[in-house]
Enzyme design. Structure first.
Site, PDB file in Angstrom:
ATOM      1  N   ARG A  72     -37.997 -24.282  33.320  1.00  0.00           N
ATOM      2  CA  ARG A  72     -38.526 -23.150  34.100  1.00  0.00           C
ATOM      3  C   ARG A  72     -37.639 -22.941  35.337  1.00  0.00           C
ATOM      4  NH1 ARG A  72     -41.389 -19.161  32.755  1.00  0.00           N
ATOM      5  NH2 ARG A  72     -43.069 -20.448  31.887  1.00  0.00           N
ATOM      6  N   ARG A  98     -33.129 -21.801  23.517  1.00  0.00           N
ATOM      7  CA  ARG A  98     -33.316 -22.339  24.877  1.00  0.00           C
ATOM      8  C   ARG A  98     -34.065 -23.671  24.859  1.00  0.00           C
ATOM      9  NH1 ARG A  98     -38.131 -19.281  28.334  1.00  0.00           N
ATOM     10  NH2 ARG A  98     -39.666 -19.226  26.670  1.00  0.00           N
ATOM     11  N   HIS A 168     -31.750 -15.057  31.225  1.00  0.00           N
ATOM     12  CA  HIS A 168     -33.003 -14.834  31.957  1.00  0.00           C
ATOM     13  C   HIS A 168     -32.891 -15.476  33.350  1.00  0.00           C
ATOM     14  CE1 HIS A 168     -37.260 -15.187  32.833  1.00  0.00           C
ATOM     15  NE2 HIS A 168     -37.646 -14.839  31.618  1.00  0.00           N
ATOM     16  N   ASP A 212     -43.218  -6.796  35.800  1.00  0.00           N
ATOM     17  CA  ASP A 212     -42.613  -7.241  34.538  1.00  0.00           C
ATOM     18  C   ASP A 212     -42.099  -5.991  33.831  1.00  0.00           C
ATOM     19  OD1 ASP A 212     -41.853  -8.571  32.279  1.00  0.00           O
ATOM     20  OD2 ASP A 212     -43.808  -9.483  31.845  1.00  0.00           O
ATOM     21  N   GLU A 271     -32.717 -10.031  34.872  1.00  0.00           N
ATOM     22  CA  GLU A 271     -32.188 -10.595  33.629  1.00  0.00           C
ATOM     23  C   GLU A 271     -31.215  -9.636  32.942  1.00  0.00           C
ATOM     24  OE1 GLU A 271     -35.655 -11.789  31.322  1.00  0.00           O
ATOM     25  OE2 GLU A 271     -36.783 -11.960  33.193  1.00  0.00           O
TER      26      GLU A 271
HETATM   27  C1  BG6 Z   1     -39.818 -12.374  31.288  1.00  0.00           C
HETATM   28  C2  BG6 Z   1     -40.821 -11.548  30.516  1.00  0.00           C
HETATM   29  O1  BG6 Z   1     -38.533 -12.053  30.878  1.00  0.00           O
HETATM   30  O2  BG6 Z   1     -40.054 -13.755  31.017  1.00  0.00           O
HETATM   31  C3  BG6 Z   1     -42.201 -11.963  30.919  1.00  0.00           C
HETATM   32  O3  BG6 Z   1     -40.591 -10.177  30.754  1.00  0.00           O
HETATM   33  C4  BG6 Z   1     -42.400 -13.436  30.702  1.00  0.00           C
HETATM   34  O4  BG6 Z   1     -43.156 -11.203  30.209  1.00  0.00           O
HETATM   35  C5  BG6 Z   1     -41.314 -14.177  31.451  1.00  0.00           C
HETATM   36  O5  BG6 Z   1     -43.676 -13.819  31.175  1.00  0.00           O
HETATM   37  C6  BG6 Z   1     -41.382 -15.698  31.290  1.00  0.00           C
HETATM   38  O6  BG6 Z   1     -41.381 -16.056  29.968  1.00  0.00           O
HETATM   39  P1  BG6 Z   1     -41.546 -17.577  29.543  1.00  0.00           P
HETATM   40  O7  BG6 Z   1     -41.616 -17.594  28.042  1.00  0.00           O
HETATM   41  O8  BG6 Z   1     -40.330 -18.306  30.043  1.00  0.00           O
HETATM   42  O9  BG6 Z   1     -42.803 -18.066  30.185  1.00  0.00           O
END
Ligand code: BG6
Length: 499
Positions: A72, A98, A168, A212, A271
């Site tokens: 994260r 990932r 991302h 978002d 992103e």
């Molecule tokens: C973003 C999405 O790119 O990633 C969101 O637009 C999403 O909707 C976020 O909640 C995080 O995603 P994840 O799978 O890493 O929790």
């Protein structure tokens, strides 16, 4: 694992492999230009700190570091789909690369102090055969005063590959409520929170709640203006038509176990992506590159002025079922080489074979003891100069001595590794028969292997070596493409062509 990688790719004082959080292999880059950290899990950049600046990327204090879970923060590589996989609710969000460990393909330090880490993920049969799975992915992470990440997809399957993707990127900000983003004025976007489509006004984007959004058909640079940290982060890109902007705010942050409840004000995702309307379809053999460039300085002209045709060609969505993008036709051997091929008196010859496997896999078959035993010899060892004990990892380095025992004759051959340049070139002395240089050149989804043996002392040796290599190159192809070793092992059948 980290120690082996350190031995193979580490650069003292600059690039270090170690066991990072959760025991996952981490690469730490330290140069006068910047510091960075990357995990093999997901080829995931978790830190980037240009010299004299604060951390540019955000990483949650609650993040997990385990295979099967996404880190994260930093820069998750979302591929081969972005968000949920439409026809399978159980599929992992944002694809599966990932959450898998990648291989290191190479590490280079350039004269200007930039370090490039190249990662590669082999064809992996995904858990579910319906998911797109036949592709090869390279991720090149360049750490200089800017962080540049280039994600390259090669469709090596027999059919078209439907692709959505994102780098991302989680940025560290002083407080999301005081930050703005420019670069998306006038773009259409899908607002995931409201569930509808909108058009961005000319005003910079400001944040006052969960955000978002997937912006479409945009190739421009975004700038995150952060007065609290007194900095502007420039997010430039190539090969990307979508930009996703995300902050979960309070409730969504609280619902995510790997995201601290109070961490949301300190992050913002901008992103670099191709998603939703900008999904692509790569024909068999087709490649696509998407690049994100992150810097505190404005984007230099060379990057901004990417060749427009290349970008267009890269980006144009390709209709499903479109014919394969054929790799270039191979040049025929030149006149000199053709003459050598017919002349047993010639002191050199070249033998070529095409193998449906990527260069690193073919190189490993030559430059590791284990690889060689699968198709060429009965036993092999490589020993570092001045050492008596063979290398523990079995992998050859330039200057090593080698000892190979041939299966049929039991002949033990000693020699020197003249070049072990992963994954492009492998050279070695060949007893009384001169030396061999083998090159591995990517061609389409596979590798063209060219073996040149020079310094042949007699026509008899020329014929023996040429016929020998013709068989063994065929055996290598058979093994790598179909898993079949063509060598004859039964002592009752001496004198046959494959013995
Ligand atoms: C973003 C999405 O790119 O990633 C969101 O637009 C999403 O909707 C976020 O909640 C995080 O995603 P994840 O799978 O890493 O929790």
């Amino acid at each position: 694992m980290s120690q082996e990688l350190q031995e193979r790719f580490g650069i003292p004082g600059v690039v270090a492999f170690d066991d990072g959080l959760g025991g996952q292999t981490r690469i730490r880059v330290t140069t006068p230009l910047a510091e960075a950290e990357v995990y093999l899990l997901g080829a995931h950049v978790t830190r980037f700190k240009p010299a004299g600046a604060e951390e540019v990327l955000w990483l949650s204090g609650e993040s997990q570091f385990a295979i099967g879970q996404a880190i994260r923060g930093g820069v998750p590589v979302c591929h081969p789909w972005f968000a949920a996989y439409a026809s399978d609710a159980s599929a992992p969000l944002h694809g599966y690369v990932r959450i898998m460990p990648w291989d290191v393909e190479g590490v280079t330090l350039e004269e200007d102090g930039t370090v490039t880490l190249a990662f590669w993920i082999k064809f992996h049969q995904p858990q579910n055969p319906d998911w797109p799975g036949e592709f090869e992915l390279r991720h090149r992470v360049r750490v200089g005063s800017a962080l540049t990440m280039e994600l390259e997809t090669l469709n090596c399957g027999p059919g078209p590959l439907m692709l959505t993707e994102a780098l991302h990127t989680y940025f560290a900000v002083s407080d999301i409520r005081n930050v703005t983003v420019t670069g998306l004025a006038g773009c259409e976007y899908f607002d995931k929170v409201a569930g509808d489509r909108k058009k961005q006004s000319d005003e910079p984007i400001a944040f006052a709640g969960e955000t978002d959004r997937a912006y479409f058909d945009t190739t421009t640079t975004c700038v995150i203006d952060d007065p609290g940290l007194d900095r502007r982060i420039h997010v430039a890109k190539r090969g990307s038509r979508s930009t996703v902007v995300w902050n979960p705010w309070t409730a969504k942050a609280a619902s995510m176990p790997d995201f601290g409840d109070d961490e949301w004000p300190g992050m913002l995702c901008v992103e670099t992506a191709n998603c939703l309307d900008d999904a692509m379809c790569l024909p068999p053999g087709g490649t696509h590159r998407m690049t994100a460039r992150i810097s505190l300085e404005p984007v230099p002209e060379e990057f901004a002025a990417a060749p427009p045709l290349e970008v267009e060609a890269d980006l144009r969505p390709v209709a499903a079922g479109a014919p394969a993008a054929a790799p270039p036709v191979l040049a025929a051997p030149d006149a000199g080489e053709a003459a050598e091929a017919l002349d047993p008196d010639a002191a050199a010859f070249t033998a070529r074979v095409f193998i449906e496997a990527p260069p690193p896999a073919v190189f490993e078959a030559w430059a590791t003891a284990e690889g060689l035993c699968e198709w060429l010899v009965e036993s092999a060892m490589f020993t570092a100069p001045g050492e008596r004990v063979p290398r523990a990892d079995g992998a050859a380095r330039t200057g090593d001595s080698y000892q190979w025992r041939w299966q049929a004759s039991g002949y033990v051959m000693d020699g020197t590794v003249l070049a072990a340049e992963w994954p492009e070139r492998f050279g070695f002395t060949f007893a009384e028969a001169g030396s061999c240089e083998v090159t591995f050149t990517r061609h389409g989804a596979g590798t063209l292997v060219a073996l040149r043996q020079a310094g042949l002392p007699s026509p008899a040796t020329h014929l023996e070596c040429r016929t020998g290599w013709t068989f063994f190159l065929t055996n290598l192809k058979s093994l790598l493409e179909g898993g079949l070793d063509l060598r004859e092992t039964d002592p009752l059948r001496k004198g046959v062509v494959n013995r």
